[in-house]
Every structure is written in structure tokens, then in C-alpha cells.
Design a protein around this motif. Structure first.
Motif, PDB file in Angstrom:
ATOM      1  N   MET A  48     -58.347 -17.484 -14.532  1.00 43.60           N
ATOM      2  CA  MET A  48     -57.070 -17.900 -13.964  1.00 43.60           C
ATOM      3  C   MET A  48     -56.978 -17.434 -12.515  1.00 43.60           C
ATOM      4  SD  MET A  48     -53.215 -17.109 -15.362  1.00 43.60           S
ATOM      5  CE  MET A  48     -53.466 -15.339 -15.262  1.00 43.60           C
ATOM      6  N   PHE A  49     -56.711 -18.352 -11.592  1.00 40.40           N
ATOM      7  CA  PHE A  49     -56.626 -18.028 -10.180  1.00 40.40           C
ATOM      8  C   PHE A  49     -55.411 -17.146  -9.917  1.00 40.40           C
ATOM      9  CE2 PHE A  49     -54.998 -18.951  -5.915  1.00 40.40           C
ATOM     10  CZ  PHE A  49     -56.109 -18.642  -5.146  1.00 40.40           C
ATOM     11  N   ASP A  50     -55.632 -16.039  -9.205  1.00 43.66           N
ATOM     12  CA  ASP A  50     -54.549 -15.114  -8.888  1.00 43.66           C
ATOM     13  C   ASP A  50     -54.392 -15.064  -7.372  1.00 43.66           C
ATOM     14  OD1 ASP A  50     -52.877 -12.881  -8.406  1.00 43.66           O
ATOM     15  OD2 ASP A  50     -53.443 -12.006 -10.330  1.00 43.66           O
ATOM     16  N   LEU A  51     -53.327 -15.702  -6.872  1.00 41.39           N
ATOM     17  CA  LEU A  51     -53.098 -15.784  -5.436  1.00 41.39           C
ATOM     18  C   LEU A  51     -52.935 -14.405  -4.810  1.00 41.39           C
ATOM     19  CD1 LEU A  51     -52.514 -17.482  -2.900  1.00 41.39           C
ATOM     20  CD2 LEU A  51     -50.120 -17.592  -3.638  1.00 41.39           C
ATOM     21  N   ILE A  52     -52.248 -13.506  -5.506  1.00 43.35           N
ATOM     22  CA  ILE A  52     -51.990 -12.179  -4.950  1.00 43.35           C
ATOM     23  C   ILE A  52     -53.286 -11.391  -4.780  1.00 43.35           C
ATOM     24  CG2 ILE A  52     -50.822  -9.980  -5.324  1.00 43.35           C
ATOM     25  CD1 ILE A  52     -49.000 -12.291  -4.495  1.00 43.35           C
ATOM     26  N   LEU A  53     -54.179 -11.456  -5.771  1.00 42.86           N
ATOM     27  CA  LEU A  53     -55.468 -10.767  -5.643  1.00 42.86           C
ATOM     28  C   LEU A  53     -56.248 -11.290  -4.447  1.00 42.86           C
ATOM     29  CD1 LEU A  53     -56.798 -10.344  -9.296  1.00 42.86           C
ATOM     30  CD2 LEU A  53     -56.024  -8.562  -7.735  1.00 42.86           C
ATOM     31  N   LEU A  93     -51.848 -11.410 -19.170  1.00 38.60           N
ATOM     32  CA  LEU A  93     -52.293 -12.159 -20.342  1.00 38.60           C
ATOM     33  C   LEU A  93     -51.151 -12.286 -21.354  1.00 38.60           C
ATOM     34  CD1 LEU A  93     -55.854 -10.626 -20.834  1.00 38.60           C
ATOM     35  CD2 LEU A  93     -55.251 -12.821 -19.772  1.00 38.60           C
ATOM     36  N   VAL A  94     -50.383 -11.208 -21.500  1.00 35.40           N
ATOM     37  CA  VAL A  94     -49.215 -11.238 -22.385  1.00 35.40           C
ATOM     38  C   VAL A  94     -48.175 -12.202 -21.836  1.00 35.40           C
ATOM     39  CG1 VAL A  94     -47.369  -9.861 -23.422  1.00 35.40           C
ATOM     40  CG2 VAL A  94     -49.659  -8.870 -23.120  1.00 35.40           C
ATOM     41  N   VAL A  95     -47.940 -12.131 -20.529  1.00 35.43           N
ATOM     42  CA  VAL A  95     -46.967 -13.019 -19.881  1.00 35.43           C
ATOM     43  C   VAL A  95     -47.382 -14.481 -20.053  1.00 35.43           C
ATOM     44  CG1 VAL A  95     -45.992 -13.715 -17.660  1.00 35.43           C
ATOM     45  CG2 VAL A  95     -46.228 -11.281 -18.222  1.00 35.43           C
ATOM     46  N   LEU A  96     -48.642 -14.755 -19.821  1.00 38.18           N
ATOM     47  CA  LEU A  96     -49.147 -16.123 -19.960  1.00 38.18           C
ATOM     48  C   LEU A  96     -48.963 -16.625 -21.389  1.00 38.18           C
ATOM     49  CD1 LEU A  96     -50.605 -18.549 -18.718  1.00 38.18           C
ATOM     50  CD2 LEU A  96     -52.776 -17.434 -19.295  1.00 38.18           C
ATOM     51  N   SER A 145     -40.354  -5.700 -18.010  1.00 37.52           N
ATOM     52  CA  SER A 145     -39.023  -6.271 -18.263  1.00 37.52           C
ATOM     53  C   SER A 145     -38.793  -7.598 -17.545  1.00 37.52           C
ATOM     54  CB  SER A 145     -37.942  -5.270 -17.838  1.00 37.52           C
ATOM     55  OG  SER A 145     -38.132  -4.881 -16.482  1.00 37.52           O
ATOM     56  N   SER A 146     -39.766  -8.078 -16.808  1.00 38.22           N
ATOM     57  CA  SER A 146     -39.526  -9.269 -15.991  1.00 38.22           C
ATOM     58  C   SER A 146     -39.704 -10.577 -16.752  1.00 38.22           C
ATOM     59  CB  SER A 146     -40.460  -9.264 -14.775  1.00 38.22           C
ATOM     60  OG  SER A 146     -41.816  -9.335 -15.178  1.00 38.22           O
ATOM     61  N   VAL A 147     -40.532 -10.587 -17.780  1.00 36.89           N
ATOM     62  CA  VAL A 147     -40.952 -11.849 -18.402  1.00 36.89           C
ATOM     63  C   VAL A 147     -39.776 -12.679 -18.916  1.00 36.89           C
ATOM     64  CG1 VAL A 147     -41.390 -10.719 -20.630  1.00 36.89           C
ATOM     65  CG2 VAL A 147     -42.521 -12.890 -20.077  1.00 36.89           C
ATOM     66  N   VAL A 148     -38.739 -12.025 -19.448  1.00 34.36           N
ATOM     67  CA  VAL A 148     -37.641 -12.776 -20.066  1.00 34.36           C
ATOM     68  C   VAL A 148     -36.873 -13.615 -19.051  1.00 34.36           C
ATOM     69  CG1 VAL A 148     -37.353 -11.138 -21.966  1.00 34.36           C
ATOM     70  CG2 VAL A 148     -36.073 -10.802 -19.853  1.00 34.36           C
ATOM     71  N   PHE A 149     -36.908 -13.243 -17.791  1.00 35.79           N
ATOM     72  CA  PHE A 149     -36.145 -13.968 -16.777  1.00 35.79           C
ATOM     73  C   PHE A 149     -36.793 -15.301 -16.409  1.00 35.79           C
ATOM     74  CE2 PHE A 149     -34.818  -9.607 -16.445  1.00 35.79           C
ATOM     75  CZ  PHE A 149     -33.459  -9.696 -16.233  1.00 35.79           C
ATOM     76  N   TRP A 150     -38.086 -15.442 -16.724  1.00 34.16           N
ATOM     77  CA  TRP A 150     -38.780 -16.681 -16.402  1.00 34.16           C
ATOM     78  C   TRP A 150     -39.070 -17.548 -17.624  1.00 34.16           C
ATOM     79  CZ3 TRP A 150     -38.886 -12.703 -13.018  1.00 34.16           C
ATOM     80  CH2 TRP A 150     -38.778 -13.016 -11.660  1.00 34.16           C
ATOM     81  N   ALA A 161     -44.976 -25.944 -16.557  1.00 36.81           N
ATOM     82  CA  ALA A 161     -46.209 -25.414 -17.141  1.00 36.81           C
ATOM     83  C   ALA A 161     -46.395 -23.948 -16.756  1.00 36.81           C
ATOM     84  CB  ALA A 161     -47.410 -26.235 -16.680  1.00 36.81           C
ATOM     85  N   PRO A 162     -46.946 -23.131 -17.640  1.00 36.50           N
ATOM     86  CA  PRO A 162     -47.125 -21.701 -17.342  1.00 36.50           C
ATOM     87  C   PRO A 162     -47.875 -21.438 -16.048  1.00 36.50           C
ATOM     88  CG  PRO A 162     -47.452 -22.085 -19.671  1.00 36.50           C
ATOM     89  CD  PRO A 162     -47.292 -23.433 -19.043  1.00 36.50           C
ATOM     90  N   TRP A 163     -48.952 -22.195 -15.782  1.00 36.43           N
ATOM     91  CA  TRP A 163     -49.719 -21.948 -14.560  1.00 36.43           C
ATOM     92  C   TRP A 163     -48.888 -22.237 -13.314  1.00 36.43           C
ATOM     93  CZ3 TRP A 163     -50.752 -25.629 -10.826  1.00 36.43           C
ATOM     94  CH2 TRP A 163     -50.581 -26.974 -11.177  1.00 36.43           C
ATOM     95  N   MET A 164     -47.970 -23.189 -13.403  1.00 39.41           N
ATOM     96  CA  MET A 164     -47.097 -23.500 -12.279  1.00 39.41           C
ATOM     97  C   MET A 164     -46.117 -22.353 -12.019  1.00 39.41           C
ATOM     98  SD  MET A 164     -46.276 -27.500 -13.178  1.00 39.41           S
ATOM     99  CE  MET A 164     -45.167 -27.701 -11.785  1.00 39.41           C
ATOM    100  N   ILE A 165     -45.577 -21.789 -13.093  1.00 44.26           N
ATOM    101  CA  ILE A 165     -44.640 -20.672 -12.957  1.00 44.26           C
ATOM    102  C   ILE A 165     -45.334 -19.479 -12.314  1.00 44.26           C
ATOM    103  CG2 ILE A 165     -43.164 -19.050 -14.198  1.00 44.26           C
ATOM    104  CD1 ILE A 165     -42.806 -21.213 -16.350  1.00 44.26           C
ATOM    105  N   LEU A 166     -46.524 -19.152 -12.802  1.00 39.48           N
ATOM    106  CA  LEU A 166     -47.263 -18.009 -12.253  1.00 39.48           C
ATOM    107  C   LEU A 166     -47.619 -18.233 -10.792  1.00 39.48           C
ATOM    108  CD1 LEU A 166     -49.611 -17.189 -15.269  1.00 39.48           C
ATOM    109  CD2 LEU A 166     -47.635 -15.869 -14.476  1.00 39.48           C
TER     110      LEU A 166
END
Length: 286
Positions: A1-6, A58-61, A134-139, A148-153
Motif C-alpha cells: 500500500m502506497f504511503d504518501l507520508i513515508l 492495517l487495523v484501520v484499513l 482513537s482516530s479511526v471512528v471519525f473516518w 473507498a478505503p484507499w481514497m480515504i487514506l
């Protein structure tokens, strides 16, 4: 999975070095610049956050994917309007995530890390929590809405990338129409202020319009004093990461009533039982 921040980390490092050099060769009487120990702590917190997120994402995804499967519609990624809607939805989600992490103490215990520096420079942007759980529930509502999950990330990464550049005193105010709509270094300096007028203001991510709509906007006026209302006076990354969780545990341990124990966890930071009217019946269950 591409990680822009990394992939952006080299850019962060180059910009940080250039900003530090600018303070050295072009000092500014209004800027406080860098302090070696403070910057090293911020970098340590950032690296720790990267390590934690390597597994947590991975959990968030998985959470986003499971919610996305329940969505009544799946929005097309090839439609530009989908991306416009995602940009606005993500920024609104960030606003409420950010606001609740200032107003609910157990959330603040994680977010306080980012406000613990008494300096304000690009290294401060890297001072991130080691407890991002604690952030996952807000998205999740975005996934349920059909993004789509990849779009959100990806959009979350774009927002974080933008916010990195807000943490600077080298930029004063931008063109007025931009200051009206966008979160800018000036607006975000206010957010990091410890003065009473600046507390719990300017929660926006990329946009500042949510703060204007929901009444949390404050323009930059008096010189900002950065840090916490009571600073922690440590450069130890572990203490920076967990000091407020330890404080919550101490308060809960000392409380004699269940309602007070609960209050120390979910009320606003700084809450004490004296703020709540005494209920005689509570003594029966304490």
C-alpha cells in the motif's frame, strides 16, 4: 500500500534543515527558532509514530474495508466530483476529530503530545503521538458513505502533508482571500498558543471555514506563547508520549466516587469534581 507520508519524509527533513539554517543566517527577532533537545524529542516522537502506524494502519484499513462493504453505494474514483466531496468530508471529519481531542481528556492525553513543545517550527509538526488509536471512528462514516478505503487514506495523507507546512514562524500572513478560506501558518500558530484567548481555537486541517462556521475561529493577535498552560519540562520521549495518561490514572486512583473517576476520563482537560454539583446518591455507589 502506497504511503504518501513515508515517501514525503525526505522532503520533511530537507525543509526542516533549510528552516533551521534560515534562523541561523537570517535571524528574526519575532521568531524563537530551534532548540536542539526540543527538536530531537520531536523527531523521536515522529519516528515512534511511524513505527506504531506501520502496524496500526492495517487495523484501520480493515475497519474501513469492512464498513465500505456495508455502504449502500460505492462512489466512483474516476469522477472528479467524488474527490471534491472526499476533500470536504475528510476535512470536516478532521475538524471534529481534532476538536474532540481537545475537549475530552482521554483523547487529549494522546493529542497533548503535539502541543507539548514550547517551540514552533517544522520539527514541531513531527511531534506526533504514539497512541493514534482513537482516530479511526471519525473516518468510518466516510467509508459508509461510499468512499473507498484507499481514497480515504490518501486524502488523510494529503491533509497531513499540508499541515506539516503550517508549523512555521517564517511565514507571516498570506493573501487575505487565502487567510479567509485556508488554514495558514498564522491561524495554526494561534492553535498552538497557551494564552486564554487562543485555547481551543482553529481546529481546521486544510480549511479554516469549519472554525468560522462552528464558532472556534480566532485570528492571530498578540504574540503567541507556545506550549501548554502547564508545561511538562521534559525532553524524554516516553514521558512526552504518556504523561497525561499517567496523570489520568493518578486522578482516577485518588477519586472516591465512580462519577468522579468517569469525569476524569471523559470530561474536558482540567476538569475537577468541584465543577459538578454533588449528588447525595452517588455516595451510595462509591
Amino acid at each position: 500500500m502506497f504511503d504518501l507520508i513515508l515517501h514525503a519524509i525526505p522532503v520533511f527533513v530537507v525543509c526542516l534543515v533549510l528552516e533551521a539554517l534560515s534562523f541561523h543566517f537570517l535571524p528574526d527577532d519575532d521568531g524563537i527558532g530551534y532548540e536542539r533537545r526540543d527538536s530531537m524529542t520531536s523527531l523521536s516522537m515522529g519516528l515512534g509514530n511511524v513505527v506504531v502506524n506501520a502496524g496500526w494502519k492495517l487495523v484501520v484499513l480493515a475497519a474501513y474495508a469492512a464498513t465500505y462493504l456495508l455502504a449502500p453505494v460505492h462512489l466512483p474514483a474516476d469522477n472528479p466530483l467524488t474527490w471534491v466531496a472526499l476533500f470536504l468530508a475528510d476535512d470536516l471529519a478532521y475538524y471534529w476529530y481534532h476538536r474532540t481531542h481537545h475537549t475530552i481528556r482521554v483523547f487529549w492525553a494522546s493529542h497533548v503530545v503535539h502541543h507539548s513543545s514550547e517551540f514552533y517550527n517544522l520539527s514541531t509538526a513531527l511531534r506526533q503521538p504514539w497512541t493514534p488509536f482513537s482516530s479511526v471512528v471519525f473516518w468510518l462514516p466516510l467509508a459508509l458513505a461510499g468512499f473507498a478505503p484507499w481514497m480515504i487514506l490518501l486524502q488523510q495523507s494529503v491533509s497531513l502533508l499540508y499541515q506539516f507546512f503550517l508549523h512555521t514562524e517564517r511565514v507571516h500572513r498570506l493573501w487575505a482571500p487565502l487567510e479567509l478560506v485556508l488554514n495558514t501558518p498564522s491561524h495554526h500558530r494561534v492553535h498552538h498558543g497557551s494564552q486564554a484567548a487562543y485555547l481551543d481555537r482553529n481546529y481546521g486541517g486544510i480549511l479554516i471555514v469549519w472554525d468560522r462556521v462552528f464558532g472556534t475561529f480566532e485570528p492571530e493577535g498578540e504574540r503567541v506563547v507556545y506550549g501548554l498552560t502547564t508545561n511538562i519540562r521534559t525532553f524524554n520521549p516516553a514521558r512526552v508520549a504518556f504523561h497525561e495518561f499517567a496523570a489520568i490514572a493518578r486522578d482516577v486512583r485518588r477519586a472516591t466516587r465512580w462519577r468522579d473517576r468517569w469525569g476524569y476520563v471523559v470530561r474536558h482537560p482540567g476538569w475537577s469534581p468541584a465543577e459538578s454539583p454533588r449528588d447525595p446518591m452517588s455516595d451510595l455507589v462509591s
